[in-house]
Scaffold this motif. Structure first.
Motif, PDB file in Angstrom:
ATOM      1  N   ALA A 135       0.829  -1.270   0.150  1.00  0.00           N
ATOM      2  CA  ALA A 135       0.170   0.180   0.129  1.00  0.00           C
ATOM      3  C   ALA A 135       0.946   1.322   0.049  1.00  0.00           C
ATOM      4  O   ALA A 135       0.529   2.089  -0.694  1.00  0.00           O
ATOM      5  CB  ALA A 135      -0.945  -0.056   1.186  1.00  0.00           C
ATOM      6  N   ASP A 136       1.919   1.353   0.648  1.00  0.00           N
ATOM      7  CA  ASP A 136       2.837   2.345   0.725  1.00  0.00           C
ATOM      8  C   ASP A 136       3.411   2.483  -0.566  1.00  0.00           C
ATOM      9  O   ASP A 136       3.498   3.746  -1.059  1.00  0.00           O
ATOM     10  CB  ASP A 136       3.919   1.983   1.977  1.00  0.00           C
ATOM     11  N   GLU A 137       3.940   1.226  -1.284  1.00  0.00           N
ATOM     12  CA  GLU A 137       4.378   1.563  -2.602  1.00  0.00           C
ATOM     13  C   GLU A 137       3.594   2.264  -3.551  1.00  0.00           C
ATOM     14  O   GLU A 137       4.036   2.944  -4.240  1.00  0.00           O
ATOM     15  CB  GLU A 137       4.783   0.156  -2.862  1.00  0.00           C
ATOM     16  N   HIS A 138       2.124   1.820  -3.475  1.00  0.00           N
ATOM     17  CA  HIS A 138       1.342   2.299  -4.486  1.00  0.00           C
ATOM     18  C   HIS A 138       1.106   3.738  -4.173  1.00  0.00           C
ATOM     19  O   HIS A 138       0.876   4.484  -5.130  1.00  0.00           O
ATOM     20  CB  HIS A 138       0.007   1.327  -4.260  1.00  0.00           C
ATOM     21  N   ARG A 139       0.774   4.002  -2.791  1.00  0.00           N
ATOM     22  CA  ARG A 139       0.520   5.532  -2.551  1.00  0.00           C
ATOM     23  C   ARG A 139       1.602   6.463  -2.978  1.00  0.00           C
ATOM     24  O   ARG A 139       1.674   7.597  -3.577  1.00  0.00           O
ATOM     25  CB  ARG A 139       0.689   5.625  -0.992  1.00  0.00           C
ATOM     26  N   ALA A 140       2.942   5.923  -2.860  1.00  0.00           N
ATOM     27  CA  ALA A 140       4.158   6.761  -3.140  1.00  0.00           C
ATOM     28  C   ALA A 140       4.280   7.125  -4.944  1.00  0.00           C
ATOM     29  O   ALA A 140       4.585   8.029  -5.271  1.00  0.00           O
ATOM     30  CB  ALA A 140       5.423   6.111  -2.774  1.00  0.00           C
ATOM     31  N   ALA A 141       3.667   5.921  -5.699  1.00  0.00           N
ATOM     32  CA  ALA A 141       3.763   6.192  -7.005  1.00  0.00           C
ATOM     33  C   ALA A 141       2.599   7.337  -7.237  1.00  0.00           C
ATOM     34  O   ALA A 141       2.928   8.190  -8.326  1.00  0.00           O
ATOM     35  CB  ALA A 141       3.376   4.861  -7.685  1.00  0.00           C
ATOM     36  N   LEU A 142       1.459   7.164  -6.685  1.00  0.00           N
ATOM     37  CA  LEU A 142       0.631   8.227  -7.049  1.00  0.00           C
ATOM     38  C   LEU A 142       0.877   9.599  -6.707  1.00  0.00           C
ATOM     39  O   LEU A 142       0.767  10.470  -7.627  1.00  0.00           O
ATOM     40  CB  LEU A 142      -0.843   7.954  -6.168  1.00  0.00           C
ATOM     41  N   GLU A 143       1.570   9.484  -5.324  1.00  0.00           N
ATOM     42  CA  GLU A 143       1.999  10.888  -4.992  1.00  0.00           C
ATOM     43  C   GLU A 143       3.240  11.334  -5.972  1.00  0.00           C
ATOM     44  O   GLU A 143       3.251  12.849  -6.368  1.00  0.00           O
ATOM     45  CB  GLU A 143       2.592  10.807  -3.630  1.00  0.00           C
ATOM     46  N   GLY A 144       3.882  10.497  -6.544  1.00  0.00           N
ATOM     47  CA  GLY A 144       5.320  11.051  -7.332  1.00  0.00           C
ATOM     48  C   GLY A 144       4.556  11.716  -8.596  1.00  0.00           C
ATOM     49  O   GLY A 144       5.204  12.662  -9.027  1.00  0.00           O
ATOM     50  N   VAL A 145       3.764  11.390  -9.254  1.00  0.00           N
ATOM     51  CA  VAL A 145       2.930  11.915 -10.571  1.00  0.00           C
ATOM     52  C   VAL A 145       2.566  13.330 -10.193  1.00  0.00           C
ATOM     53  O   VAL A 145       2.404  14.083 -10.657  1.00  0.00           O
ATOM     54  CB  VAL A 145       1.917  10.892 -11.061  1.00  0.00           C
ATOM     55  N   ALA A 146       1.601  13.066  -8.772  1.00  0.00           N
ATOM     56  CA  ALA A 146       1.177  14.386  -8.332  1.00  0.00           C
ATOM     57  C   ALA A 146       2.142  15.475  -8.107  1.00  0.00           C
ATOM     58  O   ALA A 146       1.952  16.542  -8.202  1.00  0.00           O
ATOM     59  CB  ALA A 146       0.423  14.153  -7.158  1.00  0.00           C
ATOM     60  N   PHE A 147       3.073  15.052  -7.533  1.00  0.00           N
ATOM     61  CA  PHE A 147       4.254  16.001  -7.416  1.00  0.00           C
ATOM     62  C   PHE A 147       4.671  16.628  -8.611  1.00  0.00           C
ATOM     63  O   PHE A 147       5.106  17.871  -8.900  1.00  0.00           O
ATOM     64  CB  PHE A 147       5.599  15.355  -6.623  1.00  0.00           C
ATOM     65  N   LEU A 148       5.196  15.887  -9.854  1.00  0.00           N
ATOM     66  CA  LEU A 148       5.403  16.383 -11.247  1.00  0.00           C
ATOM     67  C   LEU A 148       4.180  17.093 -11.579  1.00  0.00           C
ATOM     68  O   LEU A 148       4.560  18.473 -12.128  1.00  0.00           O
ATOM     69  CB  LEU A 148       5.376  15.039 -12.110  1.00  0.00           C
ATOM     70  N   GLU A 149       2.895  17.056 -11.232  1.00  0.00           N
ATOM     71  CA  GLU A 149       1.900  17.713 -11.745  1.00  0.00           C
ATOM     72  C   GLU A 149       2.080  19.317 -11.116  1.00  0.00           C
ATOM     73  O   GLU A 149       1.880  20.342 -11.836  1.00  0.00           O
ATOM     74  CB  GLU A 149       0.551  17.258 -11.350  1.00  0.00           C
ATOM     75  N   ARG A 150       2.363  19.270  -9.876  1.00  0.00           N
ATOM     76  CA  ARG A 150       2.514  20.510  -8.961  1.00  0.00           C
ATOM     77  C   ARG A 150       3.853  21.380  -9.775  1.00  0.00           C
ATOM     78  O   ARG A 150       3.670  22.559  -9.838  1.00  0.00           O
ATOM     79  CB  ARG A 150       2.760  20.417  -7.475  1.00  0.00           C
ATOM     80  N   LEU A 151       4.749  20.448  -9.996  1.00  0.00           N
ATOM     81  CA  LEU A 151       5.930  21.260 -10.442  1.00  0.00           C
ATOM     82  C   LEU A 151       5.600  21.755 -11.806  1.00  0.00           C
ATOM     83  O   LEU A 151       6.163  22.952 -12.314  1.00  0.00           O
ATOM     84  CB  LEU A 151       7.103  20.144 -10.572  1.00  0.00           C
ATOM     85  N   ALA A 152       4.534  21.093 -12.656  1.00  0.00           N
ATOM     86  CA  ALA A 152       4.349  21.713 -14.015  1.00  0.00           C
ATOM     87  C   ALA A 152       3.485  22.961 -13.859  1.00  0.00           C
ATOM     88  O   ALA A 152       3.820  24.000 -14.591  1.00  0.00           O
ATOM     89  CB  ALA A 152       3.640  20.571 -14.746  1.00  0.00           C
TER      90      ALA A 152
END
Length: 491
Positions: A364-381
């Motif tokens: 679950a932690d691994e899955h959550r981190a992947a979702l957050e990583g894409v969200a971080f990229l969106e914020r950076l964009a």
């Protein structure tokens, strides 16, 4: 074919949007309120890809597939198609084919991802460097400009070089039509100056007759002929209006059509597109702009990560993983889930690679981190476009398959610190229908979008998770900077 449940008993004016995608032609027929009353679909042959970056498709299939999809849709309408008052076509950007004057292909189409003209495009970048710099545009290896130069060598007198919508426009009206400035952008049209890059084409000895007239998307370029009516079910005299590329039409379908409005499309990759009043250029080359039908600009960029972060997961397991990841809260470690070599947005680095900082405690932690990583990229964009002077107002429109995940959407809203408005429809064909409605059912594109798009479902940030995600985002950006991948931003 599916239709909405509230089909009117008597015919009302309807517009049709056509999407010529890689694998199929899709048609959507909608009324002035945006209700989809009929749809159609017909398959296309798969592109043939080979050595040297070749990517071709049998373009002789385009018109029969479009006619079939239109017949399916018009047959579903209460009036059998006679209520369709306008039609527009959208397609992949950068696909070209040589035809005779009747629009019959004389060879295969060179697809949007064909790379055989990469050397010509590199030369075109040099020849028009000043022009491309003013546009904030790079002539990439797959640009249609180089493919046009290749096609010109085969285009004997009396032959044409057409984008996909140009061919369908010819077949619908019975005569050659202008191209739109969206499909023409990567073919060498300068929407800022309102002209083709003639200094580039003159250097390549491309005849001027192969450079068609260019007009704004939504412009009426003719009416449906009797021959086309017999094949499609569209009425004779139905207006034919210019469309836009598939990405632009998909943006329009969400309703993000006015300055300050942006949409984040989370599909296989992540794409951010929006509207600005003035042209904004990115010195780092990650962002480039199409021209809005009303004269504004449509800046956008596409990442190399996104839904691919979950590519190894059985789709049937995703709801359970989402529930577990939701229950555990913010991830305990960082994951930048870049599965390809190199990144192209919001920063451009051919040497970029995905990374993790720490290790997952469980699945679950691994899955959550992947979702957050894409969200971080969106914020950076979003922060990148704002740093370039772009105003982003209101909720961010959200589209793409990833937006169907309630958890992922909440994470994105929380990381961004703003509401997300999940679009009800974001199909290219529906966007083409909005362009057909502009000037037909409604005064302009903004009026079409206001009347025909749904306000969508609003998702709020989770305030209790803001602090943890802000801290993780700060560490994410620090790691990118430590690797030198954001150096161009500070130049």
């Amino acid at each position: 074919m599916s239709t909405t449940a509230d089909v009117p008993r008597s015919p009302v004016p309807v517009v049709a949007g056509i999407d010529v995608a890689t694998a199929a032609v899709r048609v959507v027929c909608a009324d002035a309120r945006g209700r989809v009353l009929a749809q159609g679909r017909a398959p296309l042959p798969q592109p043939v890809r080979g050595a040297g970056g070749h990517s071709e498709q049998d373009a002789r299939a385009w018109w029969p597939a479009a006619a079939t999809a239109l017949r399916q849709a018009t047959a579903e309408l209460p009036g059998g198609g006679r209520e369709v008052v306008a039609v527009a076509v959208s397609a992949t950007s950068g696909t070209l084919v040589v035809t005779d004057t009747d629009g019959e292909p004389v060879g295969p189409a060179l697809m949007y991802d064909d790379r055989r003209a990469a050397d010509l495009n590199a030369k075109a970048q040099e020849l028009g460097a000043r022009r491309w710099r003013a546009l904030g545009l790079t002539v990439g290896p797959t640009a249609a400009l180089g493919k046009l130069v290749l096609c010109a060598s085969r285009a004997l007198p009396g032959r044409l070089v057409l984008h996909t919508p140009d061919l369908l426009g010819l077949r619908l009206t019975g005569h050659p039509v202008a191209t739109d400035w969206s499909h023409a952008l990567k073919t060498g049209y300068d929407p800022l100056a309102g002209e083709w890059a003639t200094e580039v084409f003159d250097a390549f000895d491309v005849p001027g007759r192969l450079l068609p007239a260019v007009q704004a998307p939504g412009t009426k370029v003719g009416t449906v002929s009797a021959a086309a009516s017999a094949e499609t079910g569209l009425p004779v005299g139905c207006r034919v209006r210019l469309g836009m590329t598939d990405g632009c039409a998909g943006q329009i379908a969400t309703g993000a059509v006015r300055p300050g409005q942006f949409v984040g499309v989370l599909g296989t990759t992540y794409v951010l597109k929006g509207v600005t009043r003035e042209l904004v250029t990115d010195p780092a080359g990650a962002l480039y702009s199409h021209r809005h039908p009303d004269g504004w600009w449509l800046p956008g960029g596409a990442s190399n990560t996104g839904g691919e972060a979950l590519a190894d997961i059985d789709p049937a397991r995703l709801p359970g993983l989402d529930a577990a990841a939701d229950a555990r809260g913010p991830a305990s470690y960082l994951n930048y889930p870049l599965r390809r070599e190199g990144e192209r947005f919001p920063f451009v680095r051919g040497d970029a690679r995905g990374f993790v900082v720490g290790a997952p405690r469980d699945e679950a932690d691994e899955h959550r981190a992947a979702l957050e990583g894409v969200a971080f990229l969106e914020r950076l964009a979003l922060e990148r476009v704002q740093a370039l002077g772009v105003e982003v107002t209101g909720p961010l429109h959200a589209a793409g398959g990833g937006s169907r995940s309630a958890l992922w959407t909440r994470i994105r809203a929380t990381v961004l610190g703003r509401q997300l408005r999940v679009a009800e429809r974001a199909e290219t064909a529906f966007g083409a229908a909005l362009l057909a409605a502009a000037g037909t059912l409604h005064a302009d594109l903004s009026a079409s979008a206001a009347a025909m798009t749904s306000p969508g479902r609003v998702v709020d940030p989770v305030e209790g998770e803001r602090a943890a995600l802000d801290e993780s985002y700060g560490r994410f950006v620090a790691r990118l900077r430590a690797r030198g991948w954001l150096d161009d931003w500070d130049a």
